[in-house]
Design an enzyme around this catalytic site. Sequence first.
Site, PDB file in Angstrom:
ATOM      1  N   CYS A 205       0.853  -1.190   0.000  1.00 37.60           N
ATOM      2  CA  CYS A 205       0.000   0.000   0.000  1.00 37.60           C
ATOM      3  C   CYS A 205       0.879   1.226   0.000  1.00 37.60           C
ATOM      4  O   CYS A 205       0.611   2.197  -0.674  1.00 37.60           O
ATOM      5  CB  CYS A 205      -0.856   0.108   1.248  1.00 37.60           C
ATOM      6  SG  CYS A 205      -1.592  -1.403   1.734  1.00 37.60           S
ATOM      7  N   GLY A 206       1.942   1.164   0.798  1.00 33.98           N
ATOM      8  CA  GLY A 206       2.849   2.296   0.881  1.00 33.98           C
ATOM      9  C   GLY A 206       3.344   2.681  -0.491  1.00 33.98           C
ATOM     10  O   GLY A 206       3.305   3.842  -0.874  1.00 33.98           O
TER      11      GLY A 206
END
Lengths: 158, 174
Positions: free
Chosen positions: A46-47
């Site tokens: 996600c980062g």
Amino acid sequence: MAALQTGTQAPDFCLPTTPDQKVSLSEFRGQNVVLAFYPADWSPVCGDELALFNELVSDFKGMNAEVIGISVDGVWCHVAFAQERKYHFPILSDFEPKGAVARNFGVYREKEGVSERALFVIDRDGVVRWSYVSPIGINPGADGVISALEEINKKRSA
Amino acid sequence: MAGLQPPVSEKDHIQGNENAPVTLVEYGDYECPYCGMAYPMIKKVQRHFADDLRFVFRNFPLSESHPHAVQAAEATEAAGLRGKFWEMHDTLYENQDALETDDIFLYSERIGLKLDQFKKDLSNKDVILKVQSDFKSGVRSGVNGTPNYFINGFKYEGDNLTEAITKILSVVRG
């Protein structure tokens, strides 16, 4: 659960982004919205996905589009995450009732209690014009979103 | 499968045999630790395939995550104006933990550039635009982080470049 189809009206929502600030989808009428559901703050993929969108905030603005991230994490978690990663777009907390907005968009994973990694491009009238649900561990990139926004803007100017 | 846009051209930095049957393109960020780990691996792959492989590097600096990444990329392009792209590229990956402006000035002298000229080249419009256009081409091509690889124009999602390139070579050669 199937993701909302292209051509359907996106259900409105109003969710907190900080402990004293809420954001609703309807505020963005007249603008395109890139809605990025992701499973959780802090997880590496996600980062990367949000980091890429963060680089593109000004490109998206040039296409009359705003980015909104959304996950089931609590608002204090979001605040810490957004500060650490220096995000220039709001991330919303779909926390209570948990995952309600993800459910409305058809991208909630009951078993894990998180949302899918899903992208929606919503036009200025609040209609879903493009969506993509990616395998949960795979960062979808931004090429699909950009093509969708170009398509929307091309049709409008045609 | 996502495809490389635009294709490799004379605008790119290319290492190796220009008629090689396989072209490997990396989108990378000088401050990204995974790219740093990939750097010696790429060197190994290049040695292994020798004249069968052409290697291209394009910039994909994630400036919000890596505050030194854009300037580092510009430094390689500025060095490239004086024919020293790969020297700067290698130096930066070998010194990933020291990418401050002063460090970069030091490296420019170490690879034989004149500091005054290098400083001017760093703010050259073409240098800045090259980094931006590499980044944009990456986004178009479906780059989702770094490092990302394309083999003969197609995105490679696996983690064994040697195996993938060997397979392609055997197909190309029939």
